[in-house]
Design a protein around this motif. Structure first.
Motif, PDB file in Angstrom:
ATOM      1  N   ASN A   1       0.628  -0.725  -0.538  1.00 49.84           N
ATOM      2  CA  ASN A   1      -0.231  -0.189  -0.016  1.00 49.84           C
ATOM      3  C   ASN A   1       0.784   1.017  -0.226  1.00 49.84           C
ATOM      4  OD1 ASN A   1      -2.174   1.050   2.027  1.00 49.84           O
ATOM      5  ND2 ASN A   1      -2.390   1.590  -0.052  1.00 49.84           N
TER       6      ASN A   1
ATOM      7  N   HIS B   1      -1.504  -2.688   4.284  1.00 47.54           N
ATOM      8  CA  HIS B   1      -2.399  -3.072   4.531  1.00 47.54           C
ATOM      9  C   HIS B   1      -2.888  -4.153   4.769  1.00 47.54           C
ATOM     10  CE1 HIS B   1      -7.197  -1.921   4.168  1.00 47.54           C
ATOM     11  NE2 HIS B   1      -7.201  -2.958   4.049  1.00 47.54           N
TER      12      HIS B   1
ATOM     13  N   GLY C   1      -3.338   5.297  11.233  1.00 45.39           N
ATOM     14  CA  GLY C   1      -4.410   5.221  12.306  1.00 45.39           C
ATOM     15  C   GLY C   1      -5.528   4.398  11.989  1.00 45.39           C
ATOM     16  N   ASP C   2      -5.127   3.581  10.467  1.00 44.73           N
ATOM     17  CA  ASP C   2      -6.004   2.256   9.815  1.00 44.73           C
ATOM     18  C   ASP C   2      -5.745   1.206  10.244  1.00 44.73           C
ATOM     19  OD1 ASP C   2      -3.716   3.036   7.950  1.00 44.73           O
ATOM     20  OD2 ASP C   2      -5.420   2.830   6.417  1.00 44.73           O
ATOM     21  N   GLY C   3      -4.659   1.195  11.399  1.00 45.47           N
ATOM     22  CA  GLY C   3      -4.178  -0.177  11.237  1.00 45.47           C
ATOM     23  C   GLY C   3      -3.132  -0.532  10.694  1.00 45.47           C
ATOM     24  N   ALA C   4      -2.962  -0.077   9.521  1.00 47.21           N
ATOM     25  CA  ALA C   4      -1.597  -0.190   8.071  1.00 47.21           C
ATOM     26  C   ALA C   4      -0.445   0.114   9.066  1.00 47.21           C
ATOM     27  CB  ALA C   4      -1.874   0.314   7.334  1.00 47.21           C
TER      28      ALA C   4
END
Length: 465
Positions: A321, A380, A407-410
């Motif tokens: 990603n 990702h 912040g999205d866990g990546a």
């Protein structure tokens, strides 16, 4: 009605015109006088008068108190008066606008001071090797490879505005012993001692595709300059140097590659197509790693481990990603940018002694007013599209240890710990990890951005311990 109004206006204008003229049809206004500042001095320092810009610049020594400066002389055009006079005391910490009047004419003039700084601001050997300048001790240290003949080196020297340096820039010198350079600027003068140190066996390398550090892109160059100034016995080397074996790596403990590409490097195939110079030297990099050398890989360089056998035979374990912007049109941060410390990793050496923000589990990297390309190479995690269903799946496939998450866990920071005689690897792919901002917005004050250097120093200390 309209015609009557126009006639009345015309009559008024004619009356006003007659009132402003004498019987001999000449104006009473006094417009024939000059309004020039011909000379001005402050505290005995004579100013330079520029008629074209109506300005006076008074040059002062490099260190001089300008808060209370006395007007020691002032000459204006014949018949003119000025709103300041000889003997007045002015605060010249900022430029002053003064007015000169002669009859019914007046002109504004700008009076300012200019400190005559006598400093060397950049010192480069053979257009390749940048010196580390210590302004407090007036010393400059330049590290060069042992293959360079230090008895005949050509320095390129940049000095303060209006300053001159001796010996002059561009003149070859024998640096087998320290060389003194004297900088003069009007009343200011200082002497720098330049020492060139030959490094036969560097302890650390910053690598890139460019033949010299000065040819690096601005992001990588900023990082490289920091390393050479802060990591003893460090050098820049190109991948071509590594492949040719011109750098002795026998005592090198660390290689750092900070790889920036405008627009990003999105995945395995794009990396393979763009990073050809690095992959030409992948055998040398793999040998260095397998013999115990450590790697610091940041931004798109985080793709490298998959190509040198770190993740086994699976080259397709590169970050899945990735994106980035162009340096010239970088995004403006409206506030601090940060990423998270992965669960249980707060005590990891990478995250120690950071400038703390509101959240102790966040790594703060930028400040409001900073321009950032948000260049990201991350993993990702999730079942929503192909790759890694969860963190355990990522660790099992790559053999890595998660250190930081977005912040999205990546996964944005990770480690391949040293084991079985091989070196350790730290990878940082967060878009928050950024060295260069092309400009700072008005009012910008660096605070959290200093964490970039702290994180990097932590990584180098950890990998070379």
């Amino acid at each position: 009605m309209r015609t009557k109004i126009l006639n009345i206006i015309g009559a008024v204008i004619m009356i006003m015109g007659f009132a402003s003229c004498s019987d001999d049809n000449t104006s009473d206004l006094q417009l024939d006088g000059d309004c020039m500042i011909e000379a001005l001095s402050l505290d005995g320092f004579e100013g330079t008068v520029d008629l074209s810009t109506r300005s006076v610049v008074v040059r002062l020594p490099e260190v001089y108190n300008t808060s209370k400066m006395k007007v020691t002389s002032l000459a204006v055009s014949e018949g003119a008066v000025c709103n300041v006079k000889t003997g007045d005391v002015l605060n010249m910490d900022a430029a002053k606008v003064v007015s000169v009047k002669n009859g019914d004419m007046f002109l504004n003039w700008t009076v300012s001071v200019l400190h005559d700084e006598a400093e060397i601001t950049q010192f480069t050997i053979n257009d390749i090797y940048n010196g580390t300048i210590d302004q407090s001790t007036r010393t400059i240290t330049v590290y060069v490879p042992a293959t360079v003949d230090i008895t005949s080196l050509v320095p390129t020297i940049t000095c303060s505005v209006n300053a001159t340096v001796s010996p002059a820039s561009g003149i070859a010198q024998d640096f087998s012993q320290p060389v003194e350079y004297t900088v003069k600027n009007n009343a200011s003068e200082c002497t720098y001692t330049v020492t060139v140190i030959s490094i036969d066996k560097p302890a650390a390398l910053f690598v890139g595709s460019a033949p010299s550090m000065n040819d690096l892109d601005l992001e990588a160059k900023e990082a490289c300059q920091w390393m050479l100034a802060n990591v003893p016995n460090s050098l820049y080397a190109s991948f071509a140097d590594l492949k040719a074996g011109t750098v002795d790596l026998s005592e090198c403990k660390l290689i750092w590659w900070h790889y920036h590409v405008d627009g990003g490097v999105d995945g395995h195939d794009v990396f393979a197509a763009k990073a050809t110079d690095a992959l030409d030297a992948k055998n040398q990099l793999r040998a260095f790693y397998e013999n115990g050398g450590s790697l610091l890989l940041t931004r798109y360089a985080t793709n490298l481990p998959s190509f040198i056998g770190v993740t086994g035979d699976d080259e397709w374990t590169t970050p899945n990603n990735c994106w980035g912007q162009d340096e010239a049109s970088a995004e403006l941060c409206s506030g601090p940018w940060s990423f998270g410390i992965y669960n249980g990793q707060n005590d990891h050496p990478l995250w120690q002694n950071l400038i703390a923000g509101d959240n102790a589990n966040e790594v703060y990297c930028t400040d409001a007013g900073y321009h950032i390309t948000n260049s990201t190479a991350q993993y990702h995690i999730g079942t929503d599209w192909g790759g890694y269903d969860d963190y355990a799946a990522w660790e099992a496939r790559t053999g890595g240890t998660i250190l930081g998450v977005g912040g999205d866990g990546a996964i944005v920071a990770w480690e391949y710990p040293a084991a079985n005689g091989k070196g350790g690897i730290i990878c940082i792919g967060s878009g928050c990890y950024d060295w260069y901002s092309y400009t700072y917005e008005s009012g910008y004050a660096e605070n959290f951005h200093r964490n970039i250097a702290i994180i990097t120093q932590n990584a180098i200390n950890y990998l070379t311990k």
